[in-house]
Design an enzyme around this catalytic site. Sequence first.
Site, PDB file in Angstrom:
ATOM      1  N   LEU A  33      56.138   4.928  17.977  1.00 26.64           N
ATOM      2  CA  LEU A  33      55.675   6.227  17.475  1.00 26.64           C
ATOM      3  C   LEU A  33      54.174   6.409  17.666  1.00 26.64           C
ATOM      4  O   LEU A  33      53.695   7.538  17.783  1.00 26.64           O
ATOM      5  CB  LEU A  33      56.023   6.378  15.995  1.00 26.64           C
ATOM      6  CG  LEU A  33      57.504   6.352  15.623  1.00 26.64           C
ATOM      7  CD1 LEU A  33      57.671   6.447  14.114  1.00 26.64           C
ATOM      8  CD2 LEU A  33      58.264   7.469  16.319  1.00 26.64           C
ATOM      9  N   CYS A  57      52.189   0.623   2.716  1.00 25.27           N
ATOM     10  CA  CYS A  57      53.104  -0.375   2.163  1.00 25.27           C
ATOM     11  C   CYS A  57      52.751  -0.737   0.729  1.00 25.27           C
ATOM     12  O   CYS A  57      53.626  -1.080  -0.069  1.00 25.27           O
ATOM     13  CB  CYS A  57      53.116  -1.622   3.035  1.00 25.27           C
ATOM     14  SG  CYS A  57      51.486  -2.337   3.329  1.00 25.27           S
ATOM     15  N   LYS A 114      53.076  -5.824  20.253  1.00 27.07           N
ATOM     16  CA  LYS A 114      54.045  -4.738  20.404  1.00 27.07           C
ATOM     17  C   LYS A 114      53.766  -3.698  19.319  1.00 27.07           C
ATOM     18  O   LYS A 114      54.115  -3.874  18.168  1.00 27.07           O
ATOM     19  CB  LYS A 114      55.468  -5.290  20.269  1.00 27.07           C
ATOM     20  CG  LYS A 114      56.543  -4.477  21.033  1.00 27.07           C
ATOM     21  CD  LYS A 114      56.761  -3.055  20.536  1.00 27.07           C
ATOM     22  CE  LYS A 114      57.626  -3.013  19.294  1.00 27.07           C
ATOM     23  NZ  LYS A 114      57.943  -1.583  18.902  1.00 27.07           N
ATOM     24  N   ASP A 167      48.209  10.989  17.189  1.00 27.62           N
ATOM     25  CA  ASP A 167      49.348  10.072  17.259  1.00 27.62           C
ATOM     26  C   ASP A 167      50.056   9.937  15.915  1.00 27.62           C
ATOM     27  O   ASP A 167      51.286   9.939  15.836  1.00 27.62           O
ATOM     28  CB  ASP A 167      48.808   8.708  17.692  1.00 27.62           C
ATOM     29  CG  ASP A 167      49.803   7.906  18.500  1.00 27.62           C
ATOM     30  OD1 ASP A 167      50.874   8.442  18.818  1.00 27.62           O
ATOM     31  OD2 ASP A 167      49.502   6.754  18.821  1.00 27.62           O
ATOM     32  N   SER A 220      59.200  -2.915   7.839  1.00 25.42           N
ATOM     33  CA  SER A 220      60.211  -2.782   6.791  1.00 25.42           C
ATOM     34  C   SER A 220      60.892  -4.115   6.490  1.00 25.42           C
ATOM     35  O   SER A 220      60.893  -5.034   7.316  1.00 25.42           O
ATOM     36  CB  SER A 220      61.270  -1.764   7.213  1.00 25.42           C
ATOM     37  OG  SER A 220      62.061  -2.279   8.272  1.00 25.42           O
ATOM     38  N   GLU A 260      61.641   1.908  -1.604  1.00 28.06           N
ATOM     39  CA  GLU A 260      60.409   2.395  -0.986  1.00 28.06           C
ATOM     40  C   GLU A 260      60.672   3.707  -0.244  1.00 28.06           C
ATOM     41  O   GLU A 260      61.494   3.760   0.672  1.00 28.06           O
ATOM     42  CB  GLU A 260      59.873   1.342  -0.016  1.00 28.06           C
ATOM     43  CG  GLU A 260      58.547   1.708   0.594  1.00 28.06           C
ATOM     44  CD  GLU A 260      58.004   0.597   1.493  1.00 28.06           C
ATOM     45  OE1 GLU A 260      56.794   0.338   1.439  1.00 28.06           O
ATOM     46  OE2 GLU A 260      58.794  -0.001   2.251  1.00 28.06           O
ATOM     47  N   GLY A 281      62.000  -6.989   9.058  1.00 26.46           N
ATOM     48  CA  GLY A 281      61.387  -8.286   8.794  1.00 26.46           C
ATOM     49  C   GLY A 281      62.420  -9.392   8.686  1.00 26.46           C
ATOM     50  O   GLY A 281      62.207 -10.515   9.168  1.00 26.46           O
TER      51      GLY A 281
END
Length: 491
Positions: free
Chosen positions: A180, A285, A176, A90, A230, A384, A234
Amino acid sequence: MRERLFIDGRWEWPALGGTLPVFNPATEEVIHHAPAGTAADVDRAVAAARRAFAGGFGATTGAERAVWLEAIAEGIAARRDELARLEVLDNGKPLPEALWDIDDAAGCFSLYAEMARDLDHRQGEAVAVPDARFTCRVRRVPVGVAGQIIPWNYPLLMAAWKVAPALAAGATMVLKPSELTPLTALELAAIAAEIGLPPGVLNVVTGTGPEAGAPLAAHPGVEKLAFTGSVPTGAAVMRAGAQAIKNVSLELGGKSPFVVFADSDLDAAVEWVMFGIFWNQGQVCSATSRLLVEAPLAGRLLERLVCEARKIRIGDGLAQGTLLGPLVSRAQHEKVAGFVARARAAGIRLVTGGGRPRDRERGFFFEPTIFHDVPQDAELWREEVFGPVLAVRTFRDEAEAVALANDTRFGLAAAVMSADVARARRVAARLRAGIVWINCSQPTFSEAPWGGMKQSGIGRELGEWGLENYLEVQQITEYTSPAPWGWYLRK
């Protein structure tokens, strides 16, 4: 692989019957079609969570919830190899990393089983008040229904970070996962069903952000929003929560610095710098993607980093010896490639990597990439990338290192390395980040708080701080004197 949503303890087809292709990022082949949930499915899931909470789950004891948490941990451990393989198919990460993630996920549920039991002992704690005619006690009560939106970089582990503390607190939830990487979140739901978690406590709705995530964030039946992802998304979640004054916690992006002083051990510096940026293909992150090196060590450290980066074995995450798998998707590959192309066009010095490996025609592979002398105002230094791309600068003294490290809108993590422990601790205390590592990078423990400052988020996950995310504090004050209060009925 699951083809339906998990709502109210049952496997349900999405209301509109849609599906989403799931790609193996190492081959670019479609390996599954996951259910595409929409607002109607979110509405069903929230209704189920509300019924479960009001129907008794919100009133369960911590000891009762600990039994379910431990059973989920055992269920994950029993399917360790299968879940890790799904994670590789995945997400693309190397199998040893995936196995580590599955172990951490099981450990997270075990930890929160202990915390759920402890919560029973903390109920009714007395608060000292100055009037002896009153007693005041504090209860911690579950927040209600939580909407949880998780990213694709650690699919099952990020689910555990949110689901486990919510269950420990007595909340119910709608999870949720990223469109992807939906496979292991659905398997978590299957484990929950197998161990007898009451229907409606955990609901899993797969789908895109606009079609499923946004309706969940805006749903009036959700009291708590927990999001990892992200900064722009957010901010949208926070706006949605603000409309109904929801309890919101956000774990967002970062551009974390790694400060290396000249007295550092060279081998240790190479090991931790590489781990900090190339683990999970740099899709972390907290990745320490800005390397600040004291000038006397810079040449030797950069030379070693380039040498070792070129040795990293790139390939399918299921292949023996792979250390760097593919990026998660075509869009992510294009995003990372765009950052690199713009940096090169701006004249920033590329010292290794910079594109697709020559022996990898298919798959979303990207070489370990290092840029040197990156300007402080460059996009590559400030934004980032979320890929295996390291930006390097030198510094002259401690004050400059701290100033450069803190000159960012992010504040998730930071690292500092020095043989002088006193100096390392002094610098660590001055770094504006929620997580600071000394002489290492990226170790993460479920017992310790995780979260950032500035635009890296609001609130903390993991440990007791993660549990508090799903609890409300209730004051209960009782008048215990046998005599009337005497404010109105005066004699």
